[in-house]
Design a protein around this motif. Structure first.
Motif, mmCIF file in Angstrom:
data_model
loop_
_atom_site.group_PDB
_atom_site.id
_atom_site.type_symbol
_atom_site.label_atom_id
_atom_site.label_comp_id
_atom_site.label_asym_id
_atom_site.label_seq_id
_atom_site.Cartn_x
_atom_site.Cartn_y
_atom_site.Cartn_z
ATOM 1 N N PHE A 309 -14.698 -51.524 5.820
ATOM 2 C CA PHE A 309 -13.845 -51.211 6.961
ATOM 3 C C PHE A 309 -12.438 -50.983 6.445
ATOM 4 O O PHE A 309 -12.069 -51.479 5.378
ATOM 5 N N PRO A 310 -11.634 -50.246 7.193
ATOM 6 C CA PRO A 310 -10.290 -49.965 6.696
ATOM 7 C C PRO A 310 -9.403 -51.199 6.702
ATOM 8 O O PRO A 310 -9.575 -52.083 7.541
ATOM 9 N N PRO A 314 -6.123 -46.660 7.688
ATOM 10 C CA PRO A 314 -7.355 -46.187 8.332
ATOM 11 C C PRO A 314 -7.624 -44.700 8.149
ATOM 12 O O PRO A 314 -8.772 -44.288 7.962
ATOM 13 N N ARG A 318 -10.871 -43.164 6.269
ATOM 14 C CA ARG A 318 -11.874 -42.275 6.863
ATOM 15 C C ARG A 318 -12.065 -41.017 6.024
ATOM 16 O O ARG A 318 -13.183 -40.565 5.790
ATOM 17 N N ARG A 390 -11.275 -31.155 17.608
ATOM 18 C CA ARG A 390 -12.282 -32.133 18.073
ATOM 19 C C ARG A 390 -11.698 -33.111 19.082
ATOM 20 O O ARG A 390 -12.336 -34.097 19.446
ATOM 21 N N GLU A 391 -10.468 -32.880 19.453
ATOM 22 C CA GLU A 391 -9.797 -33.652 20.504
ATOM 23 C C GLU A 391 -9.703 -35.131 20.171
ATOM 24 O O GLU A 391 -9.850 -35.996 21.034
ATOM 25 N N THR A 392 -9.480 -35.427 18.905
ATOM 26 C CA THR A 392 -9.317 -36.825 18.491
ATOM 27 C C THR A 392 -7.859 -37.112 18.139
ATOM 28 O O THR A 392 -7.515 -38.255 17.872
ATOM 29 N N PHE B 112 -3.647 -45.508 25.773
ATOM 30 C CA PHE B 112 -3.828 -44.209 26.440
ATOM 31 C C PHE B 112 -5.244 -43.696 26.218
ATOM 32 O O PHE B 112 -5.718 -43.604 25.091
ATOM 33 N N PRO B 114 -7.109 -40.302 26.870
ATOM 34 C CA PRO B 114 -6.919 -38.928 27.356
ATOM 35 C C PRO B 114 -8.097 -38.455 28.207
ATOM 36 O O PRO B 114 -9.124 -39.142 28.306
ATOM 37 N N PHE B 116 -10.190 -36.310 27.683
ATOM 38 C CA PHE B 116 -11.371 -35.875 26.928
ATOM 39 C C PHE B 116 -11.662 -36.954 25.907
ATOM 40 O O PHE B 116 -10.784 -37.746 25.583
ATOM 41 N N GLY B 118 -12.848 -37.024 22.319
ATOM 42 C CA GLY B 118 -13.263 -36.463 21.034
ATOM 43 C C GLY B 118 -13.868 -37.555 20.181
ATOM 44 O O GLY B 118 -13.387 -38.685 20.199
ATOM 45 N N VAL B 119 -14.931 -37.206 19.492
ATOM 46 C CA VAL B 119 -15.614 -38.241 18.704
ATOM 47 C C VAL B 119 -15.402 -38.017 17.219
ATOM 48 O O VAL B 119 -15.280 -36.894 16.762
ATOM 49 N N TYR B 120 -15.360 -39.118 16.507
ATOM 50 C CA TYR B 120 -15.468 -39.056 15.059
ATOM 51 C C TYR B 120 -16.952 -39.160 14.751
ATOM 52 O O TYR B 120 -17.520 -40.250 14.777
ATOM 53 N N GLU B 121 -17.567 -38.019 14.509
ATOM 54 C CA GLU B 121 -19.023 -37.986 14.343
ATOM 55 C C GLU B 121 -19.505 -38.880 13.216
ATOM 56 O O GLU B 121 -20.641 -39.329 13.206
ATOM 57 N N ASP B 122 -18.620 -39.091 12.265
ATOM 58 C CA ASP B 122 -19.058 -39.779 11.049
ATOM 59 C C ASP B 122 -18.945 -41.295 11.122
ATOM 60 O O ASP B 122 -19.234 -41.970 10.153
ATOM 61 N N LEU B 123 -18.511 -41.841 12.275
ATOM 62 C CA LEU B 123 -18.312 -43.294 12.353
ATOM 63 C C LEU B 123 -19.305 -43.941 13.323
ATOM 64 O O LEU B 123 -19.757 -43.301 14.266
ATOM 65 N N LEU B 126 -18.631 -49.620 15.627
ATOM 66 C CA LEU B 126 -17.888 -50.712 14.984
ATOM 67 C C LEU B 126 -16.818 -50.145 14.048
ATOM 68 O O LEU B 126 -15.668 -50.609 14.050
ATOM 69 N N GLU B 127 -17.209 -49.144 13.272
ATOM 70 C CA GLU B 127 -16.241 -48.526 12.354
ATOM 71 C C GLU B 127 -15.114 -47.864 13.141
ATOM 72 O O GLU B 127 -13.955 -47.909 12.744
ATOM 73 N N HIS B 130 -12.821 -50.562 14.196
ATOM 74 C CA HIS B 130 -12.064 -51.055 13.033
ATOM 75 C C HIS B 130 -10.987 -50.046 12.643
ATOM 76 O O HIS B 130 -9.876 -50.420 12.279
ATOM 77 N N PHE B 131 -11.356 -48.777 12.720
ATOM 78 C CA PHE B 131 -10.402 -47.712 12.389
ATOM 79 C C PHE B 131 -9.168 -47.811 13.291
ATOM 80 O O PHE B 131 -8.025 -47.818 12.827
ATOM 81 N N PHE B 132 -9.413 -47.942 14.592
ATOM 82 C CA PHE B 132 -8.284 -47.976 15.513
ATOM 83 C C PHE B 132 -7.563 -49.330 15.477
ATOM 84 O O PHE B 132 -6.357 -49.384 15.716
ATOM 85 N N ARG B 179 -11.269 -49.201 22.726
ATOM 86 C CA ARG B 179 -10.253 -48.794 21.747
ATOM 87 C C ARG B 179 -8.838 -49.121 22.228
ATOM 88 O O ARG B 179 -8.035 -49.660 21.476
#
Lengths: 634, 342
Positions: A309-310, A314, A318, A390-392, B112, B114, B116, B118-123, B126-127, B130-132, B179
């Motif tokens: 995990f980060p 982060p 990733r 990707r709206e992230t 916040f 939004p 929409f 958007g997804v991080y497809e690769d996570l 849980l990850e 953890h990322f956020f 999140r």
């Protein structure tokens, strides 16, 4: 009484052209493109005039420029061919993929437009902007025509061949656009396929005389007509020169028509293919191959991915751990995939003993160097635009992470990729060291000096490559961050970096001067300091300036050894080697400085690039409400 | 371009707009009780003004519903508060912190979501958290406990190991809620959180928002599902063409608009005579006969629900159902807005 329509209604073409005319970018690109082409034409004109005046004797001076148009015209048309080859795939690759990305292709299918309507109107919508760009250069062609020496046949054949060059490359771009689901994939494929067609015809001698090839053969290189089926047929028909040009383009017409037919076939079949990353598919294939290989070798695991995990970074985490081009396992496979052929080529060159092997390895160096720069440019330019599409990005920007941290971590996440791509460069430089070095005499003072010089070359070359990758990464991050889509960011980055590389090559137009310098260097009549200063000044503007300085240094070092062997003198005689060392140090320092400036400027503009206010300076550092959330929640 | 100095650039319009319902504003700084304060907010994209002088105060602990047609300026207002809009005029404060001058601190107290996801497809989920958590600077030692808590609260614990890409839309929305709760923000900005969700996911989201409301979070929420906002919000603001056309509690807005309450009744003895008597009850504006019920439109400011009930019994109606509609926000919305979009 219903009056029949003179021209068919072309709603799709109308829409495309209306959209095009509504964009400010259209006019900017057209103006910039025309300015670049006109500047190059003026440069060519100036060079030709200067060459003619230099060549002419005093009494012939007034007649020297008569008929100069005939010598200038083929060069200018060649320039237009290059412009078409570079621009046309980029223009057409998004024609159908944009509809797929906007989910509007389906709505086109349910209208009364048939597939051929869609394909041809899309083709027209991309051809018209290219032809208008070419039209802008026609006054120049007219001017050159007025200088004399250009026949009407030349003029008409140039127009005809340019038109078919446009059509050929447009059909290639459209085919890729129909096949792929994203513009980025279609963009890469369009250039690869275009390059493949050029490679096939120019280098492999496949009998498909593409228009630019015909022009180069007949008008630029003045090559004699090759015998072959087509030529024999034309000889038998005994037609005029213009008709010959038209008939010679028949194979190109057929190929372009074939590509358009394929596009029409694929339009429906590939209309709703899911988006799957090209890289991901390549890695899947590689995975399959390596897993089978691993089964045979008994399951040896050299690099295992860690599940982690980060901590505090982060974004870099990733990029490093979760992206295809970041994970150690995948990168190790990429390394093997590139490194093995490179090693094989290096060993072959090293032991071939042929005089051409040095040039061969330099070609390999520049090839790998080009691939590395391209990969770094594409990756860096899409770092932010991918998040945006990707709206992230909004979710990420609403966190406590600062703009500078975000951009810094994005580039940090690319470090593994840069290291992997630098490894084949490491192998090539090592091979060059081994090829040029004479390690038998290492025990002598001169031998140790030589090893020192080679080590200097090796370190400087690697340092230069590392810096260049970082320079390109920061530059492309700067260019691509504001783009609304990945395709735009990639296009912009590739255009800028590619343009810089092409200009670097055109700066090399003084290769002859260099050769003369090398020929005359033993005559001691050349002021080497002047030559070095001029060369260094040119390198400052070249993307490969530091790499070139390293190669130059290696050449001079090996020449000095040769001279030492011939004359029995020792190193240090003369100041040429010292000048090369200084030039190398200057270029390495210059590129290092440029990469730092690019980094500083990108970070300074981070708020603008991300369109988000930068966090204020806070004495308490990054805040987190340290009260226990769980306690309060319960 | 800030900005604070330009706050009064369009005074005429600003005054006109704030008359929509906000109290008179003197002090531009937020008080301890004010979670969100907007003063004469203008957001422009080129020549187009997306937000035209919105002013409002949202006290702490309130759930404020932001309603308006598409293109009304809701998302632009949210982006200003979420520190994602660099160029705007006017004042925007979150928990007394200036959004433009102290964006870092604002991000600490605000979460916040939004419109929409958007997804991080690769996570995995849980990850992703953890990322956020790392991005929100949650101390490393506390991360696991915090993430476990938010997963439990959002009922996502069983999906912790699933790739984000494989989650349903409802689950993704709950993950987005998890999140923004990671850093325990005081203010939540939720832009269309129920958009595109199926009925079950929508109900689950509403329950989650109710739980957060009970926890004392200040929530600023925009939605097109008006009935849902009616059940959740303590106050609402209606925006159209970048202007706040009405603001206040639901009852205040109804009173102001004289919006009628709709009451569904079912009687055992329906007949024309009874219908006439019911129409004659004071406050009854209309009576519509439906397949199995009567729908009564009532001026609630004239007759309360209790009085109506008593009136119906007095008129001889044998009631088997008496069901006042919880809200008639659609009516209010339609009355306040003219359907103009940009």
């Amino acid at each position: 009484m219903k009056i029949p329509r003179l021209f068919p209604e072309l709603p799709l073409l109308w829409r495309e052209l209306t959209e095009l005319s509504a964009r400010r970018r259209t006019y900017v690109v057209r103006s910039v493109g025309a300015m670049i082409i006109l500047s190059l034409v003026l440069l060519l004109l100036e060079m030709s005039v200067a060459a003619e005046l230099t060549r002419a004797s005093a009494e012939q001076l007034q007649l020297a420029l008569i008929g100069i148009g005939g010598r200038l015209f083929p060069q200018i048309v060649l320039l237009l061919f290059i412009a078409v080859d570079l621009i046309m795939p980029a223009l057409t690759c998004g024609a159908i993929t944009i509809e797929k990305e906007r989910n509007t292709l389906g709505t086109l299918f349910v209208t009364r437009l048939n597939p051929w309507n869609i394909v041809l109107e899309k083709l027209g919508s991309r051809l018209i902007p290219m032809l208008t760009l070419l039209l802008l250069t026609f006054p120049i062609l007219a001017f050159v025509y007025s200088l004399g020496g250009v026949s009407t046949e030349d003029l008409f054949s140039a127009v005809w061949l340019l038109l078919w060059e446009c059509l050929l490359f447009a059909s290639i771009g459209l085919l890729c656009s129909a096949w792929y689901s994203t513009t980025v994939a279609a963009f890469v494929a369009a250039y690869v396929l275009s390059g493949f067609v050029v490679f096939l015809t120019l280098l492999m001698g496949v009998p498909l005389p593409i228009p630019s090839h015909q022009w180069i053969n007949r008008r630029v290189a003045m090559m004699p007509e090759e015998s072959g089926f087509l030529q024999d047929l034309l000889d038998n028909l005994n037609v005029g020169p213009l008709a010959t040009v038209v008939l010679e383009t028949v194979p190109v017409m057929l190929v372009a028509a074939f590509f358009l037919f394929l596009t029409r076939m694929l339009l429906f079949r590939r209309a709703f293919v899911g988006h799957s990353s090209l890289m991901l598919r390549v890695f899947r294939r590689l995975d399959f191959f390596f897993q089978r290989l691993n089964d045979r070798t008994g399951g040896v695991m050299i690099v295992a991915d860690r599940e982690s995990f980060p901590e505090d970074d982060p974004v870099a985490w990733r990029e490093r751990e979760k992206k295809s081009l970041g994970r150690a396992r995948y990168l190790f496979r990429v390394l093997l995939l590139i490194e093995f052929p490179v090693m094989y080529a290096c060993v072959t060159f090293m032991f071939s003993g042929e005089a051409q092997s040095g040039i061969g390895i330099l070609w390999l160096l520049y090839l790998i160097w080009g691939v590395t720069i391209l990969m770094v440019a594409v990756k860096a330019s899409t770092l932010i635009s991918t998040e945006r599409t990707r709206e992230t990005l909004d979710a990420l920007l609403s966190t406590a992470i600062t703009n500078r941290e975000l951009l810094n971590q994005k580039i940090l996440g690319m470090r593994r990729l840069i290291m992997v791509m630098a490894t084949p460069l490491f192998s090539i430089h090592l091979t060059l060291v081994l090829m040029y070095g004479n390690f038998a005499s290492i025990i002598s003072l001169a031998g140790m000096m030589e090893v020192g010089l080679l080590l200097l070359y090796f370190s400087a070359a690697l340092f230069a490559s590392w810096n260049l990758c970082h320079l390109v990464a920061w530059l492309c991050l700067l260019l691509g961050s504001r783009a609304k889509s990945q395709a735009k960011s990639v296009l912009l980055a590739v255009m800028v970096v590619g343009g810089w590389a092409v200009l670097s090559v055109t700066v090399l137009n003084t290769v002859d001067d260099e050769r003369q310098v090398w020929r005359r260097r033993d005559s001691q009549n050349v002021d080497y300091l002047d030559v070095q200063l001029e060369r260094t000044a040119r390198r400052l503007f070249r993307i490969d300036g530091a790499v070139d300085a390293a190669q130059q240094f290696l050449s001079v070092a090996s020449y000095e050894r040769y001279r030492q062997f011939q004359t029995g003198s020792s190193y240090g005689q003369g100041n040429q080697l010292l000048l090369e060392i200084l030039a190398l140090a200057l270029m390495c320092g210059w590129h290092w400085g440029m990469s730092r400036v690019a980094r500083w400027f990108t970070l300074r503009r981070s708020a603008h690039l991300l369109d988000r206010a930068e966090s204020e300076n806070r004495s308490d550092g990054a805040l987190y409400a340290t009260r226990k959330w769980a306690g309060e929640a319960s | 371009m800030n900005d604070q100095q330009d706050a009064g650039a369009e005074p005429a319009e600003a005054d006109e707009v704030s008359a929509g319902g906000s109290p008179a504003f003197g002090d531009s700084r937020g008080t301890a009780e004010t979670a969100v304060r907007l003063r004469n907010l203008w957001v422009s994209y080129g020549k187009f003004d997306a937000v035209k002088g919105i002013s409002l105060d949202i006290p702490k602990g309130e759930v404020f519903g932001f309603i308006g047609p598409n293109g009304a300026g809701k998302s632009s207002t949210f982006r200003v508060l979420a520190t994602l809009q660099r160029k705007y005029r006017g004042t925007a404060l979150v928990c007394g912190l200036d959004v433009l001058r102290q964006p870092g601190r604002v991000r600490d107290v605000m979460g916040f979501v939004p419109d929409f996801f958007g997804v991080y497809e690769d996570l995995t989920s849980l990850e992703y958290l953890h990322f956020f958590a790392a991005a929100y600077r949650v101390p490393t030692k506390q991360r696991k406990a915090v993430i476990d808590d938010v997963l439990t609260l959002t009922d996502m614990a069983h999906k912790a190991g699933s790739p984000v890409d494989s989650l349903s839309r409802g689950m993704k929305q709950r993950l987005a809620m998890a999140r923004v709760l990671l850093h325990d923000p005081q203010v939540l900005l939720l832009d269309e959180p129920s958009s595109g969700l199926d009925p079950r996911a929508r109900i689950e989201m509403r329950e989650l928002l109710n739980a957060l409301k009970e926890m004392g979070k200040t929530i600023l929420i925009s939605s097109h599902i008006l009935s849902e906002l009616g059940q959740l919000c303590t106050r609402i603001g209606i925006v159209e063409l970048g202007q706040l056309v009405a603001e206040g509690s639901l009852n205040e807005i109804y009173r102001r608009l004289q919006v009628m309450r709709l009451i569904h009744i079912r009687v055992d003895n329906p007949c024309g005579e009874l219908e006439q008597r019911v129409r004659g009850i004071p406050g009854v504006a209309a009576l519509e006969t439906q397949v199995d019920r009567w729908a009564i439109s009532l001026h609630e400011d004239q007759t309360s629900l209790g009085d109506l009930h008593a009136g119906l019994v007095e008129a001889g109606a044998r009631l088997t159902m008496f069901q006042p509609e919880a809200m008639d926000m659609e009516t209010a919305f339609m009355k306040l807005t003219e359907g103009r979009t940009t």
